[in-house]
Design a protein around this motif. Structure first.
Motif, PDB file in Angstrom:
ATOM      1  N   PHE B  30       0.819  -1.194  -0.135  1.00 29.26           N
ATOM      2  CA  PHE B  30       0.289   0.133  -0.250  1.00 29.26           C
ATOM      3  C   PHE B  30       1.078   1.366   0.030  1.00 29.26           C
ATOM      4  CE2 PHE B  30      -3.329  -2.684   0.053  1.00 29.26           C
ATOM      5  CZ  PHE B  30      -3.599  -2.359   0.859  1.00 29.26           C
ATOM      6  N   ASP B  31       0.195   2.381  -0.889  1.00 23.78           N
ATOM      7  CA  ASP B  31       1.516   3.652  -1.198  1.00 23.78           C
ATOM      8  C   ASP B  31       0.626   4.771  -1.167  1.00 23.78           C
ATOM      9  OD1 ASP B  31       1.929   3.045  -4.445  1.00 23.78           O
ATOM     10  OD2 ASP B  31       0.621   3.645  -3.334  1.00 23.78           O
ATOM     11  N   TYR B  32      -0.499   4.689  -0.602  1.00 22.41           N
ATOM     12  CA  TYR B  32      -1.423   6.081  -0.763  1.00 22.41           C
ATOM     13  C   TYR B  32      -3.083   5.877  -0.054  1.00 22.41           C
ATOM     14  CZ  TYR B  32      -4.297   9.704  -2.575  1.00 22.41           C
ATOM     15  OH  TYR B  32      -5.102  10.732  -2.767  1.00 22.41           O
ATOM     16  N   PHE B  33      -2.703   6.586   1.102  1.00 21.75           N
ATOM     17  CA  PHE B  33      -3.337   6.214   2.066  1.00 21.75           C
ATOM     18  C   PHE B  33      -4.529   7.506   1.607  1.00 21.75           C
ATOM     19  CE2 PHE B  33      -1.674   2.240   3.635  1.00 21.75           C
ATOM     20  CZ  PHE B  33      -0.560   3.017   3.803  1.00 21.75           C
ATOM     21  N   LEU B  34      -5.865   6.953   2.444  1.00 23.42           N
ATOM     22  CA  LEU B  34      -7.095   8.078   2.594  1.00 23.42           C
ATOM     23  C   LEU B  34      -7.674   7.698   4.141  1.00 23.42           C
ATOM     24  CD1 LEU B  34      -7.253   6.439  -0.756  1.00 23.42           C
ATOM     25  CD2 LEU B  34      -8.485   8.968  -0.625  1.00 23.42           C
ATOM     26  N   TRP B  35      -8.397   8.416   4.025  1.00 27.05           N
ATOM     27  CA  TRP B  35      -9.904   9.283   5.168  1.00 27.05           C
ATOM     28  C   TRP B  35     -11.083   9.349   4.295  1.00 27.05           C
ATOM     29  CZ3 TRP B  35     -10.265   6.776   9.778  1.00 27.05           C
ATOM     30  CH2 TRP B  35      -8.574   6.331  10.529  1.00 27.05           C
ATOM     31  N   TYR B  36     -12.157   9.175   4.474  1.00 22.85           N
ATOM     32  CA  TYR B  36     -13.801   9.022   4.327  1.00 22.85           C
ATOM     33  C   TYR B  36     -14.132  10.039   5.903  1.00 22.85           C
ATOM     34  CZ  TYR B  36     -12.218   8.652  -0.739  1.00 22.85           C
ATOM     35  OH  TYR B  36     -12.146   8.519  -1.925  1.00 22.85           O
ATOM     36  N   LYS B  37     -15.561  10.737   4.852  1.00 27.09           N
ATOM     37  CA  LYS B  37     -16.091  10.781   6.580  1.00 27.09           C
ATOM     38  C   LYS B  37     -17.526  10.845   5.948  1.00 27.09           C
ATOM     39  CE  LYS B  37     -17.791  15.270   7.736  1.00 27.09           C
ATOM     40  NZ  LYS B  37     -17.556  16.434   8.515  1.00 27.09           N
ATOM     41  N   LYS B  38     -18.167   9.557   6.631  1.00 29.31           N
ATOM     42  CA  LYS B  38     -20.208   8.997   6.237  1.00 29.31           C
ATOM     43  C   LYS B  38     -21.309   9.503   6.652  1.00 29.31           C
ATOM     44  CE  LYS B  38     -22.376   5.143   3.485  1.00 29.31           C
ATOM     45  NZ  LYS B  38     -23.200   6.260   3.942  1.00 29.31           N
ATOM     46  N   TYR B  39     -21.912  10.644   6.157  1.00 31.24           N
ATOM     47  CA  TYR B  39     -22.859  10.419   7.197  1.00 31.24           C
ATOM     48  C   TYR B  39     -23.921   9.387   6.571  1.00 31.24           C
ATOM     49  CZ  TYR B  39     -21.466  15.505   8.460  1.00 31.24           C
ATOM     50  OH  TYR B  39     -20.093  16.313   8.997  1.00 31.24           O
ATOM     51  N   PRO B  40     -25.117   9.543   7.950  1.00 27.55           N
ATOM     52  CA  PRO B  40     -25.861   8.163   7.100  1.00 27.55           C
ATOM     53  C   PRO B  40     -26.823   8.936   6.280  1.00 27.55           C
ATOM     54  CG  PRO B  40     -26.114   8.646  10.075  1.00 27.55           C
ATOM     55  CD  PRO B  40     -25.176   9.733   8.781  1.00 27.55           C
ATOM     56  N   ALA B  41     -27.235   8.418   5.318  1.00 29.54           N
ATOM     57  CA  ALA B  41     -27.727   8.353   4.757  1.00 29.54           C
ATOM     58  C   ALA B  41     -26.751   9.062   2.351  1.00 29.54           C
ATOM     59  CB  ALA B  41     -29.340   8.828   4.437  1.00 29.54           C
ATOM     60  N   GLU B  42     -26.118   9.442   3.146  1.00 33.01           N
ATOM     61  CA  GLU B  42     -25.086   9.925   2.044  1.00 33.01           C
ATOM     62  C   GLU B  42     -24.058   8.911   1.648  1.00 33.01           C
ATOM     63  OE1 GLU B  42     -25.720  14.217   4.326  1.00 33.01           O
ATOM     64  OE2 GLU B  42     -23.612  13.744   3.750  1.00 33.01           O
ATOM     65  N   GLY B  43     -23.101   9.832   0.568  1.00 30.40           N
ATOM     66  CA  GLY B  43     -21.998   8.354   0.070  1.00 30.40           C
ATOM     67  C   GLY B  43     -21.088   8.875   1.497  1.00 30.40           C
ATOM     68  N   THR B  45     -17.440  11.028   1.810  1.00 28.75           N
ATOM     69  CA  THR B  45     -16.646  12.557   2.051  1.00 28.75           C
ATOM     70  C   THR B  45     -15.648  12.486   2.262  1.00 28.75           C
ATOM     71  OG1 THR B  45     -18.768  13.598   1.808  1.00 28.75           O
ATOM     72  CG2 THR B  45     -17.037  15.006   2.048  1.00 28.75           C
ATOM     73  N   PHE B  46     -14.701  12.598   0.820  1.00 30.39           N
ATOM     74  CA  PHE B  46     -13.192  12.675   1.404  1.00 30.39           C
ATOM     75  C   PHE B  46     -12.678  13.632   1.939  1.00 30.39           C
ATOM     76  CE2 PHE B  46      -8.830  12.209  -0.250  1.00 30.39           C
ATOM     77  CZ  PHE B  46      -8.754  13.863  -0.053  1.00 30.39           C
ATOM     78  N   LEU B  47     -12.004  13.655   2.850  1.00 30.19           N
ATOM     79  CA  LEU B  47     -11.309  14.070   3.835  1.00 30.19           C
ATOM     80  C   LEU B  47     -10.708  15.104   3.166  1.00 30.19           C
ATOM     81  CD1 LEU B  47     -12.242  13.068   7.257  1.00 30.19           C
ATOM     82  CD2 LEU B  47     -12.969  14.681   6.274  1.00 30.19           C
ATOM     83  N   ILE B  48      -9.087  13.769   3.490  1.00 34.13           N
ATOM     84  CA  ILE B  48      -7.250  14.348   3.555  1.00 34.13           C
ATOM     85  C   ILE B  48      -6.893  12.939   3.107  1.00 34.13           C
ATOM     86  CG2 ILE B  48      -7.592  13.238   5.971  1.00 34.13           C
ATOM     87  CD1 ILE B  48      -5.115  15.809   5.834  1.00 34.13           C
TER      88      ILE B  48
END
Lengths: 114, 111
Positions: B30-43, B45-48
């Motif tokens: 693995f050489d790329y890492f991401l964090w996503y945030k998810k609210y209910p009933a939504e896809g 969302t990219f954070l960082i």
């Protein structure tokens, strides 16, 4: 700039039926990836499309198939639906294929199979 | 085999304090890492995101730290706000087309 959109929002099918889910990619993006998110799990990669060709596939059976159109929108088709196919189906688009280009997700389609 | 693990299903933090969300991975490719945030009933969302050539990346209140030797990354949110309450997913890729996601951590920021 328009984000990723998906349709329909929800749908209910019965076992054995077929379903088509649709996705419009974000403006300027030519790559679309599809994910399945079961309850309490993280999204699982189904496949990716780039320039109308399948660019990679996860561990899903052939009854999961897809298409990408010249405008980069995409469809996910699932045949012979099973109860375990009930999930949130997410579409994500990116500028380029490959794993180092950030993928932006749509709101998802909630599929319920009865 | 779960290649990306988020071992804390939930976390509660007081408003204004630091939230630290953790993620472990097993695949050294693995050489790329991401964090996503998810609210209910939504896809999601990219954070960082962070590339493996870095060990830290900041964007406003969000900082991601990567410890390659420990195969561990963390997301710090400072200060935490009630609107940060959501499910947070870490994801990783190894130069291929797909992201591998963890199972998520539900963050609750208490006012």
């Amino acid at each position: 700039e328009t984000g990723v959109t998906q349709s329909p929002t929800h749908l209910i099918k019965t076992r054995g039926q077929q379903v088509t889910l649709r996705c419009s990619s974000q403006s300027g993006h030519n790559t679309v990836s599809w994910y399945q998110q079961a309850l309490g799990q993280g999204p699982q990669f189904i496949f990716q499309y780039y320039r109308e060709e399948e660019n990679g596939r996860g561990n899903f059976p052939p009854r999961f198939s897809g298409l990408q159109f010249p405008n980069y929108s995409s469809e996910l088709n699932v045949n012979a639906l099973e109860l375990d196919d009930s999930a949130l189906y997410l579409c994500a688009s990116s500028f380029r294929p490959g794993g180092t280009d950030t993928q932006y997700f749509g709101p998802g389609t909630r599929l319920t199979v009865l | 085999d779960q290649q990306v693990k988020q071992n804390s299903p939930s976390l509660s933090v007081q408003e204004g304090r630091i939230s630290i969300l953790n993620c472990d991975y097993t695949n050294s490719m693995f050489d790329y890492f991401l964090w996503y945030k998810k609210y209910p009933a939504e896809g999601p969302t990219f954070l960082i995101s962070i590339s493996s050539i870095k060990d830290k990346n900041e964007d406003g209140r969000f900082t991601v730290f990567l410890n390659k030797s420990a195969k561990h990354l963390s997301l710090h949110i400072v200060p935490s706000q009630p609107g940060d309450s959501a499910v947070y997913f870490c994801a990783a890729s190894g130069g291929t087309y797909k992201y591998i996601f963890g199972t998520g951590t539900r963050l609750k920021v208490l006012a």
